[in-house]
Design an enzyme around this catalytic site. Sequence first.
Site, mmCIF file in Angstrom:
data_model
loop_
_atom_site.group_PDB
_atom_site.id
_atom_site.type_symbol
_atom_site.label_atom_id
_atom_site.label_comp_id
_atom_site.label_asym_id
_atom_site.label_seq_id
_atom_site.Cartn_x
_atom_site.Cartn_y
_atom_site.Cartn_z
ATOM 1 N N ASP A 1 0.726 -1.420 0.100
ATOM 2 C CA ASP A 1 0.003 0.238 -0.026
ATOM 3 C C ASP A 1 1.268 1.250 0.117
ATOM 4 O OD1 ASP A 1 -2.726 1.158 1.785
ATOM 5 O OD2 ASP A 1 -2.515 1.759 -0.302
ATOM 6 N N GLU B 1 -11.677 4.038 -0.778
ATOM 7 C CA GLU B 1 -11.786 4.601 0.352
ATOM 8 C C GLU B 1 -12.591 5.988 0.357
ATOM 9 O OE1 GLU B 1 -8.289 3.471 -0.418
ATOM 10 O OE2 GLU B 1 -7.496 4.864 0.388
ATOM 11 N N LYS C 1 2.588 3.483 -5.783
ATOM 12 C CA LYS C 1 1.702 2.323 -6.474
ATOM 13 C C LYS C 1 3.122 2.375 -7.784
ATOM 14 C CE LYS C 1 -1.177 3.335 -3.856
ATOM 15 N NZ LYS C 1 -0.533 2.735 -3.000
ATOM 16 N N ASP D 1 -3.282 -3.223 -2.329
ATOM 17 C CA ASP D 1 -4.670 -2.169 -2.256
ATOM 18 C C ASP D 1 -4.160 -0.806 -3.542
ATOM 19 O OD1 ASP D 1 -4.958 1.054 -0.259
ATOM 20 O OD2 ASP D 1 -6.667 -0.504 -1.654
ATOM 21 N N ASN D 2 -5.489 -0.391 -4.069
ATOM 22 C CA ASN D 2 -5.090 -0.216 -5.308
ATOM 23 C C ASN D 2 -4.928 -0.133 -7.109
ATOM 24 O OD1 ASN D 2 -4.028 2.155 -3.037
ATOM 25 N ND2 ASN D 2 -6.217 2.538 -3.218
HETATM 26 C C1 LIG Z 1 9.193 2.954 -1.839
HETATM 27 N N1 LIG Z 1 9.039 2.609 -0.781
HETATM 28 C C2 LIG Z 1 9.040 2.974 0.465
HETATM 29 N N2 LIG Z 1 9.136 2.392 1.561
HETATM 30 C C3 LIG Z 1 8.294 2.977 2.778
HETATM 31 N N3 LIG Z 1 7.541 3.503 2.769
HETATM 32 C C4 LIG Z 1 7.114 4.081 1.470
HETATM 33 C C5 LIG Z 1 7.580 3.702 0.563
HETATM 34 N N4 LIG Z 1 6.877 4.128 -0.526
HETATM 35 C C6 LIG Z 1 5.784 4.795 0.313
HETATM 36 N N5 LIG Z 1 6.021 4.840 1.610
HETATM 37 C C7 LIG Z 1 4.704 5.576 2.143
HETATM 38 O O1 LIG Z 1 3.887 4.660 2.103
HETATM 39 C C8 LIG Z 1 2.364 5.819 2.424
HETATM 40 C C9 LIG Z 1 1.964 5.776 0.520
HETATM 41 C C10 LIG Z 1 1.461 5.922 0.519
HETATM 42 C C11 LIG Z 1 0.828 5.954 -1.143
HETATM 43 N N6 LIG Z 1 -0.678 5.664 -1.767
HETATM 44 C C12 LIG Z 1 -1.417 6.051 -1.932
HETATM 45 O O2 LIG Z 1 -0.660 7.018 -2.810
HETATM 46 C C13 LIG Z 1 -2.668 6.399 -2.571
HETATM 47 C C14 LIG Z 1 -3.259 6.926 -2.781
HETATM 48 C C15 LIG Z 1 -4.708 6.923 -3.052
HETATM 49 C C16 LIG Z 1 -5.529 8.044 -3.885
HETATM 50 C C17 LIG Z 1 -7.017 7.570 -4.559
HETATM 51 C C18 LIG Z 1 -7.527 7.997 -5.056
HETATM 52 C C19 LIG Z 1 -7.017 9.546 -4.931
HETATM 53 F F1 LIG Z 1 -7.412 10.601 -6.217
HETATM 54 C C20 LIG Z 1 -5.872 10.002 -4.779
HETATM 55 C C21 LIG Z 1 -5.214 9.416 -3.939
HETATM 56 C C22 LIG Z 1 -5.336 5.876 -2.503
HETATM 57 C C23 LIG Z 1 -4.849 4.999 -1.648
HETATM 58 O O3 LIG Z 1 -5.547 4.328 -0.883
HETATM 59 C C24 LIG Z 1 -3.363 5.090 -1.934
HETATM 60 O O4 LIG Z 1 -2.594 4.020 -1.173
HETATM 61 C C25 LIG Z 1 3.331 6.971 2.976
HETATM 62 F F2 LIG Z 1 2.358 8.043 2.153
HETATM 63 C C26 LIG Z 1 4.637 7.081 2.723
HETATM 64 O O5 LIG Z 1 6.120 7.183 3.703
HETATM 65 MG MG LIG Z 2 -3.745 2.121 -0.461
#
Ligand SMILES: CNc1ncnc2c1ncn2[C@@H]1O[C@H](/C=C/CNC(=O)c2cc(-c3ccc(F)cc3)cc(O)c2O)[C@H](F)[C@H]1O
Ligand SMILES: [Mg+2]
Length: 214
Positions: free
Chosen positions: A141, A199, A144, A169-170
């Site tokens: 999650d 969600e 992406k 997810d997603n």
């Molecule tokens: C790359 N390695 C990483 N290592 C550790 N933590 C990480 C890493 N990469 C990210 N993180 C960490 O993981 C999280 C990132 C979550 C990203 N999730 C989404 O973008 C996401 C977006 C939507 C969404 C849908 C429609 C819309 F209009 C707007 C948004 C819905 C969803 O359910 C999501 O999960 C956190 F933020 C980041 O620091």
């Molecule tokens: Mg998500």
Amino acid sequence: TGSTRPQRLLKAVQKNASRGDPQSVISAIDRFCHSSEWAMNVGDEKGVILDSVVCEVSPGCALELGTYCGYSTVRIGRLLPPGAKLITLEFNPDYAKVARQVIDFAGLQEKVLLVEGPSGDLIPKMKEQYGITTFDLVFLDHWKDRYLPDTKLLEECGLLRKGSILLADNVICPGTPDYLAYVRSSPRYESKYFKSHLEYTKVEDGLEKSIFLG
Ligand SMILES: CNc1ncnc2c1ncn2[C@@H]1O[C@H](/C=C/CNC(=O)c2cc(-c3ccc(F)cc3)cc(O)c2O)[C@H](F)[C@H]1O
Ligand SMILES: [Mg+2]
């Protein structure tokens, strides 16, 4: 300076949930996101699918990529069998700070280990630093475009075994097209799509459950 959304989400938990009661933490976050501010938690509708997979797998050892505020961490943690462990990776220190407090408020700190750092660096250290053999369940999650490279990294590091479950997810919104093509075409995975909604909205989204065949 003002508060951030994760900080306001944490305040809502501290105000509306009961300490040591994971379900009340989940409900408080869902209420906050439905009535106050949308946040990118897996949410209550996809959360029920997540719950059913966690119960089916009953993982001794689980991994979550992307903690954010700890909502899915609490959903998974509350369903773990006695002695089981969930490792959750988060590289944003502000999110990690909020998530630790959410996890502690739910009373799950004994079952959950939040490791601060990037998955690409931490996954190769799982065996030697955290004594992991293989993961029974992985919940993806995070960013992406990192689902696919991190899945390949898990394979290369020998962290998946015959029957390990990946739950992503997603896969529709925002979408993970390269990951989806990989798990659906690779002979090493048996993949299944669980249709749901993004969600707290009526937009289509879903979870992809993939069994690693070894
Ligand atoms: C790359 N390695 C990483 N290592 C550790 N933590 C990480 C890493 N990469 C990210 N993180 C960490 O993981 C999280 C990132 C979550 C990203 N999730 C989404 O973008 C996401 C977006 C939507 C969404 C849908 C429609 C819309 F209009 C707007 C948004 C819905 C969803 O359910 C999501 O999960 C956190 F933020 C980041 O620091
Ligand atoms: Mg998500």
